[in-house]
Design an enzyme around this catalytic site. Sequence first.
Site, PDB file in Angstrom:
ATOM      1  N   GLU A 101      -9.092   3.424 -10.845  1.00 44.98           N
ATOM      2  CA  GLU A 101      -9.491   4.555 -11.688  1.00 44.98           C
ATOM      3  C   GLU A 101     -10.433   4.113 -12.810  1.00 44.98           C
ATOM      4  O   GLU A 101     -10.364   4.615 -13.933  1.00 44.98           O
ATOM      5  CB  GLU A 101      -8.262   5.282 -12.248  1.00 44.98           C
ATOM      6  CG  GLU A 101      -7.364   5.855 -11.158  1.00 44.98           C
ATOM      7  CD  GLU A 101      -6.187   6.652 -11.703  1.00 44.98           C
ATOM      8  OE1 GLU A 101      -5.985   6.649 -12.934  1.00 44.98           O
ATOM      9  OE2 GLU A 101      -5.473   7.277 -10.907  1.00 44.98           O
ATOM     10  N   GLU A 122      -3.378   7.658  -4.062  1.00 44.38           N
ATOM     11  CA  GLU A 122      -2.270   8.083  -4.913  1.00 44.38           C
ATOM     12  C   GLU A 122      -2.089   9.593  -4.811  1.00 44.38           C
ATOM     13  O   GLU A 122      -2.883  10.354  -5.362  1.00 44.38           O
ATOM     14  CB  GLU A 122      -2.495   7.694  -6.383  1.00 44.38           C
ATOM     15  CG  GLU A 122      -2.305   6.236  -6.692  1.00 44.38           C
ATOM     16  CD  GLU A 122      -2.316   5.951  -8.189  1.00 44.38           C
ATOM     17  OE1 GLU A 122      -2.123   6.909  -8.992  1.00 44.38           O
ATOM     18  OE2 GLU A 122      -2.506   4.784  -8.573  1.00 44.38           O
TER      19      GLU A 122
END
Length: 831
Positions: A183, A254
């Site tokens: 991320e 995720e």
Amino acid sequence: MPFSYNTTVDGNFQSSSWAPPPHTGGKKTKKSVTYDGRSLIINGARGLLFSGSIHYPRSPPEMWPDLISKAKEGGLNVIQTYVFWNIHEPVQGQYNFEGNYDLVKFIKLIGEQGLYASLRDDGLRRGFPYWLREVPNITFRSYNEPFMFHMQKFTTMIIDMMKKEKLFAPQGGPIIMSQIENEYGSVQLAYRDMGVKYIDWAANMAVGLQTGVPWVMCKQMDAPDPVINTCNGRHCGDTFPGPNSPTKPSLWTENWTAQYRVFGDPPSQRAAEDIAYSVARFFSKNGSFVNYYMYYGGTNYGRTGSSFVTTRYYDEAPLDEYGLRREPKFGHLRDLHRALRLSKKALLWGVPSVQRITNDLEIRVYEKPGTDICAAFLTNNHTKIPATVNFRGQDYFLPRRSISILPDCKTLVFNTQTIVAQHNARNFHPSKKADKLKWEVFQESIPKIDELPLKNKIPLELYSLTKDTSDFAWYSTSITFDRLDLPMRSDILPVLQIANLGHAMVAFVNGEYIGFGHGSNIEKSFVFQKPINLKPGVNHISLLGMTVGLPNSGANMEKRFAGPRAVTLQGLNAGTLDVTNNNWGHEVGVKGEKLELHTEEGSQKVKWSPAIGAGPPLTWYKTYFDVPEGQNPVAVRLSTMGKGMAWVNGKSIGRYWVSYLSPLGQPSQSEYHIPRSFLKPGKNLMVLFEETGGNPQGIEVLLVNRDTICSYISEAHPPSVKTWKKDGDQMAVVEGVKSGAHLTCPDDKVIKSVDFASFGDPTGSCGNFVVGKCTSENSEKVVAKYCLGKDSCSIPLEREIFDDHSHDECPNISKVLAVQVRCGRSKSKSG
């Protein structure tokens, strides 16, 4: 054209002692791993991959085989984990891979059960070691030479360790995918050009390690080739624009099954129906890999939880903190995986097409021309209104915001909104063998400035003072007052004000407890203001600064600070007095830590007194208890305590903070897991360090189970997806196509009682069912006949089983069967 990694690996490493899965015939099978625009390709075959995050440090090794086995039972074929830099290299150059940090053992166990592994991050973001912060001229997560040097060194060490043990798929191991960074796109702009250079460097560095398996970057749209950019989030089927190259597959690294919680949060919820919808949506739109974050959340033992994160990590996952199946989340996703596998050929080799009926209704079809290979996804995106669609001459009812899966473009085998799987409820029962706890206490002393070893003009920054060796550090100064300096009126008191950068603090003046202050996960800083009693002569101000974990995300993590920064006394006759520059004494940790009072040996070093009622802050408590009966998981309920840390037989079960209430007026966490592997047959030592004051007399040792299981099935529900299998390219029936309630007890238990049964129009949920206006009088008898004394049972949803036509009081409604039963050990197995 599929992309193929160079699968050359260093052949000089020693062979692994890993015993491969039985189905490999005793030989480690080397597998090539490549990819194309549709999926990963393992040994030349495309595949659908269902993965779940299980972090090895968040459970003891004794739990790993059962967790992996349950994940496999839930339809997963991949286990994903982060590698945690801070736990493996807590001191620069000193490594720890023992106990629940044994990464190699964990990966081998995954392979032994015939599953693949996905290795994420190689430590990055999930815990920078504190020492990294003190490297000269370092900038975390940037194109910064000191940072890149240490990052490459650690990453290379982990990859070399995996190669040495032959754990990558081309070596015959289970690892089919690795991730570098996580991320980063959310912080990249903070580093400007250095961010772009860093991502290019990280990708090239990772690929250059030649693992033989693909590398990915999460939420990194500019991931350089050949690294695959992937999605994180709750609804990647709608939010992910797709990979940044047509040669890369759509991967979801995720899928948040809920959300980890921080102290002060209410419960985090995410319905099984919503998760199933999101996965079906993603796979209907070219997805081929999903990872549930988390599949098992586990426990942040010791001081490993990051800033303000609760000790219980992701309890709302399909496997809860105790490793128990959370139903219906576990079962509904298992059924979804089966439905998608029935559609595998069409999804991986069919040609996709989309038919949009309205803004909310659409049909997605994967079909291979000239064959019977076909799968359809019938979607109703409306959040409130159900609909009926006609597909190839047949009507299909679609509940609100749902997707129906037809693996042969005809047979409805699964709907994301319609749960056929059983439900359950978690129960906490006081242990009969571990009751009547007798507590003893030891009180920490409050130090003065001349008793503290480290002096400085102003209070030192808390992170750099403790260096992550303790949550605590003392600060103390002294001020001398003349009687004329102090207020003359008895109804006016001076006020101590402390601007604190976080995370928490207790304050004492002349040894008297003044109060406790803390920040929050959103705003770590806080201002402490309390009235105090001062006396003529020397006055001592002593503060115990506290951290609650280190930061784990965001830009410029090396520039986060904590601890008191400005101290003033207000309301004096001479006005406000700033004592920030008054000269301060410091000491890391508290006395009980240095004496190791949490251990059997350390607890003998001080004199303990009997505990009577509630105690003051900074109190150590200890007790002994017998190992709880049976085999169920064990927990301790600390709802009468405040904030502190807990140990059992010298092993930390984490931070507790039950006095931090959520907006609902309840603690974010009251029960704390004690793994059975921490316990011994004889006396078990439990020690608490209570930081803010609490009453140990209310503490309970508990047994945990999910023995309350339920079913809620209507006549409109489809049969279980287990009814169907693929015979070639055709659907075939495994068992009779009949709807019904299917119940299975956990852990070799049997159904001991029927607590509720109603065939009619019952309402409610597991643990809270209510009979409606219409119910069969025979409901409980029928359920008892089919289920009592059995470890599993199926109750047909047939009206004639419950009533003949003459006794059916409401024949014109669509009926529901609601069942709640209780499982337990049979006498033959309880010994």
